[in-house]
Design a protein around this motif. Structure first.
Motif, PDB file in Angstrom:
ATOM      1  N   ASP A   1       0.826  -1.209   0.000  1.00 60.02           N
ATOM      2  CA  ASP A   1       0.000   0.000   0.000  1.00 60.02           C
ATOM      3  C   ASP A   1       0.858   1.256   0.000  1.00 60.02           C
ATOM      4  N   ARG A   2       1.926   1.264   0.820  1.00 58.57           N
ATOM      5  CA  ARG A   2       2.835   2.419   0.865  1.00 58.57           C
ATOM      6  C   ARG A   2       3.587   2.554  -0.458  1.00 58.57           C
ATOM      7  N   LEU A   3       3.949   1.421  -1.065  1.00 59.58           N
ATOM      8  CA  LEU A   3       4.638   1.468  -2.342  1.00 59.58           C
ATOM      9  C   LEU A   3       3.746   2.117  -3.400  1.00 59.58           C
ATOM     10  N   ILE A   4       2.484   1.710  -3.449  1.00 60.95           N
ATOM     11  CA  ILE A   4       1.543   2.287  -4.413  1.00 60.95           C
ATOM     12  C   ILE A   4       1.333   3.777  -4.132  1.00 60.95           C
ATOM     13  N   GLU A   5       1.191   4.156  -2.863  1.00 67.16           N
ATOM     14  CA  GLU A   5       1.041   5.569  -2.498  1.00 67.16           C
ATOM     15  C   GLU A   5       2.242   6.384  -2.929  1.00 67.16           C
ATOM     16  N   PHE A   6       3.445   5.857  -2.674  1.00 62.81           N
ATOM     17  CA  PHE A   6       4.673   6.568  -3.026  1.00 62.81           C
ATOM     18  C   PHE A   6       4.794   6.708  -4.535  1.00 62.81           C
ATOM     19  N   ASN A   7       4.492   5.651  -5.268  1.00 67.16           N
ATOM     20  CA  ASN A   7       4.524   5.690  -6.723  1.00 67.16           C
ATOM     21  C   ASN A   7       3.579   6.768  -7.246  1.00 67.16           C
ATOM     22  N   SER A   8       2.352   6.794  -6.720  1.00 66.44           N
ATOM     23  CA  SER A   8       1.357   7.793  -7.143  1.00 66.44           C
ATOM     24  C   SER A   8       1.806   9.205  -6.793  1.00 66.44           C
ATOM     25  N   PHE A   9       2.347   9.383  -5.592  1.00 68.84           N
ATOM     26  CA  PHE A   9       2.846  10.692  -5.156  1.00 68.84           C
ATOM     27  C   PHE A   9       3.908  11.206  -6.122  1.00 68.84           C
ATOM     28  N   LEU A  10       4.875  10.364  -6.448  1.00 68.09           N
ATOM     29  CA  LEU A  10       5.943  10.787  -7.352  1.00 68.09           C
ATOM     30  C   LEU A  10       5.399  11.119  -8.736  1.00 68.09           C
ATOM     31  N   GLN A  11       4.471  10.306  -9.234  1.00 69.27           N
ATOM     32  CA  GLN A  11       3.875  10.584 -10.541  1.00 69.27           C
ATOM     33  C   GLN A  11       3.145  11.924 -10.536  1.00 69.27           C
ATOM     34  N   GLU A  12       2.384  12.185  -9.472  1.00 71.40           N
ATOM     35  CA  GLU A  12       1.650  13.450  -9.365  1.00 71.40           C
ATOM     36  C   GLU A  12       2.587  14.650  -9.337  1.00 71.40           C
ATOM     37  N   LYS A  13       3.796  14.460  -8.822  1.00 71.96           N
ATOM     38  CA  LYS A  13       4.797  15.531  -8.759  1.00 71.96           C
ATOM     39  C   LYS A  13       5.595  15.659 -10.053  1.00 71.96           C
ATOM     40  N   GLY A  14       5.281  14.809 -11.040  1.00 71.78           N
ATOM     41  CA  GLY A  14       5.953  14.883 -12.328  1.00 71.78           C
ATOM     42  C   GLY A  14       7.307  14.197 -12.374  1.00 71.78           C
ATOM     43  N   VAL A  15       7.585  13.326 -11.412  1.00 77.88           N
ATOM     44  CA  VAL A  15       8.845  12.591 -11.381  1.00 77.88           C
ATOM     45  C   VAL A  15       8.786  11.448 -12.387  1.00 77.88           C
ATOM     46  N   ARG A  16       9.885  11.195 -13.053  1.00 73.24           N
ATOM     47  CA  ARG A  16       9.976  10.047 -13.963  1.00 73.24           C
ATOM     48  C   ARG A  16       9.969   8.778 -13.112  1.00 73.24           C
ATOM     49  N   VAL A  17       8.932   7.958 -13.300  1.00 68.93           N
ATOM     50  CA  VAL A  17       8.702   6.778 -12.471  1.00 68.93           C
ATOM     51  C   VAL A  17       8.461   5.567 -13.373  1.00 68.93           C
ATOM     52  N   GLY A  18       9.059   4.431 -13.007  1.00 65.27           N
ATOM     53  CA  GLY A  18       8.821   3.185 -13.729  1.00 65.27           C
ATOM     54  C   GLY A  18       7.544   2.515 -13.238  1.00 65.27           C
ATOM     55  N   LYS A  19       7.135   1.489 -13.952  1.00 68.67           N
ATOM     56  CA  LYS A  19       5.914   0.771 -13.572  1.00 68.67           C
ATOM     57  C   LYS A  19       6.172  -0.089 -12.340  1.00 68.67           C
ATOM     58  N   ILE A  20       5.121  -0.335 -11.585  1.00 73.96           N
ATOM     59  CA  ILE A  20       5.200  -1.251 -10.443  1.00 73.96           C
ATOM     60  C   ILE A  20       5.309  -2.654 -11.011  1.00 73.96           C
ATOM     61  N   GLU A  21       6.270  -3.428 -10.486  1.00 74.71           N
ATOM     62  CA  GLU A  21       6.522  -4.744 -11.062  1.00 74.71           C
ATOM     63  C   GLU A  21       6.869  -5.786 -10.014  1.00 74.71           C
ATOM     64  N   ASN A  22       6.559  -7.034 -10.375  1.00 79.26           N
ATOM     65  CA  ASN A  22       6.951  -8.189  -9.591  1.00 79.26           C
ATOM     66  C   ASN A  22       8.196  -8.749 -10.266  1.00 79.26           C
ATOM     67  N   ARG A  23       9.308  -8.823  -9.520  1.00 80.96           N
ATOM     68  CA  ARG A  23      10.569  -9.284 -10.104  1.00 80.96           C
ATOM     69  C   ARG A  23      10.891 -10.733  -9.754  1.00 80.96           C
ATOM     70  N   GLY A  24       9.897 -11.468  -9.245  1.00 80.30           N
ATOM     71  CA  GLY A  24      10.102 -12.877  -8.969  1.00 80.30           C
ATOM     72  C   GLY A  24      10.681 -13.174  -7.597  1.00 80.30           C
ATOM     73  N   HIS A  25      10.689 -12.195  -6.719  1.00 83.24           N
ATOM     74  CA  HIS A  25      11.130 -12.393  -5.342  1.00 83.24           C
ATOM     75  C   HIS A  25      10.094 -11.748  -4.436  1.00 83.24           C
ATOM     76  N   PRO A  26      10.145 -11.980  -3.131  1.00 92.03           N
ATOM     77  CA  PRO A  26       9.153 -11.343  -2.240  1.00 92.03           C
ATOM     78  C   PRO A  26       9.135  -9.823  -2.421  1.00 92.03           C
ATOM     79  N   GLY A  27       7.955  -9.271  -2.357  1.00 89.66           N
ATOM     80  CA  GLY A  27       7.804  -7.827  -2.483  1.00 89.66           C
ATOM     81  C   GLY A  27       7.616  -7.381  -3.918  1.00 89.66           C
ATOM     82  N   THR A  28       7.346  -6.103  -4.052  1.00 88.55           N
ATOM     83  CA  THR A  28       7.088  -5.468  -5.339  1.00 88.55           C
ATOM     84  C   THR A  28       7.981  -4.242  -5.435  1.00 88.55           C
TER      85      THR A  28
END
Length: 136
Positions: free
Chosen positions: A82-109
C-alpha cells in the motif's frame, strides 16, 4: 570473525545543482538538509546521510549491467504494498519520472524512479527484518 563495519554512513550522489537537488530531495523524499555550499548539500533521510556532490552535467550514479540494462545502485524500502503504491502515485503526481510497479520474482514489489539528474533509484515494498524490528 565479526564485522568491523557497523552501517553505511554516507552515500554520495552526483548532481549538477546541489541547491536545486536538495530542494527536490526534501520535497520528494522528506530529506532534511543539514549543510549546503556551492559544491555539495548534506541531507539526512532513510536513517542515512546523503551528500549531493556537484558534478558536470551527465554524471550519474547508475551503471549498465551485463545485459546493457541501466541499473540502480540503491533500493529504498517502504512498509508494504500500500505504501509502495502511495509513493509511486505521489511521485507521478509531482511529475517525477517513475517506472511501472513490477513483480521481479522475489518477495515484495518494486518500481524505479529518477531524480533531477537522472540518477535511478529502486523502491521495494518489503522492509528488511532489522528495520521492521525498530518499528515494533
Amino acid at each position: 570473525m565479526s564485522s568491523f563495519v557497523k552501517r553505511v554512513g554516507t552515500t554520495y550522489i552526483p548532481v549538477v545543482n546541489p541547491e536545486k537537488s536538495s530542494l527536490w530531495y526534501q520535497e520528494m523524499l522528506g530529506a532534511v538538509e543539514n549543510f549546503r555550499n556551492m559544491d555539495k548539500a548534506i541531507l539526512e533521510f532513510a536513517d542515512q546521510s546523503f551528500f549531493l556532490v556537484k558534478t558536470k552535467k551527465g554524471e550519474r550514479s547508475c551503471f549498465l549491467d551485463i545485459y546493457e540494462q541501466e541499473h540502480f545502485t540503491m533500493t529504498f524500502e517502504v512498509n508494504g504494498i500500500d505504501r509502495l503504491i502511495e509513493f509511486n502515485s505521489f511521485l507521478q503526481e509531482k511529475g517525477v519520472r517513475v517506472g511501472k510497479i513490477e513483480n521481479r520474482g522475489h518477495p515484495g514489489t518494486n518500481f524505479v524512479f529518477y531524480d533531477l539528474d537522472g540518477n535511478m533509484f529502486d523502491v521495494w515494498s518489503e522492509l528488511s527484518p532489522t528495520f521492521k524490528d525498530r518499528l515494533d
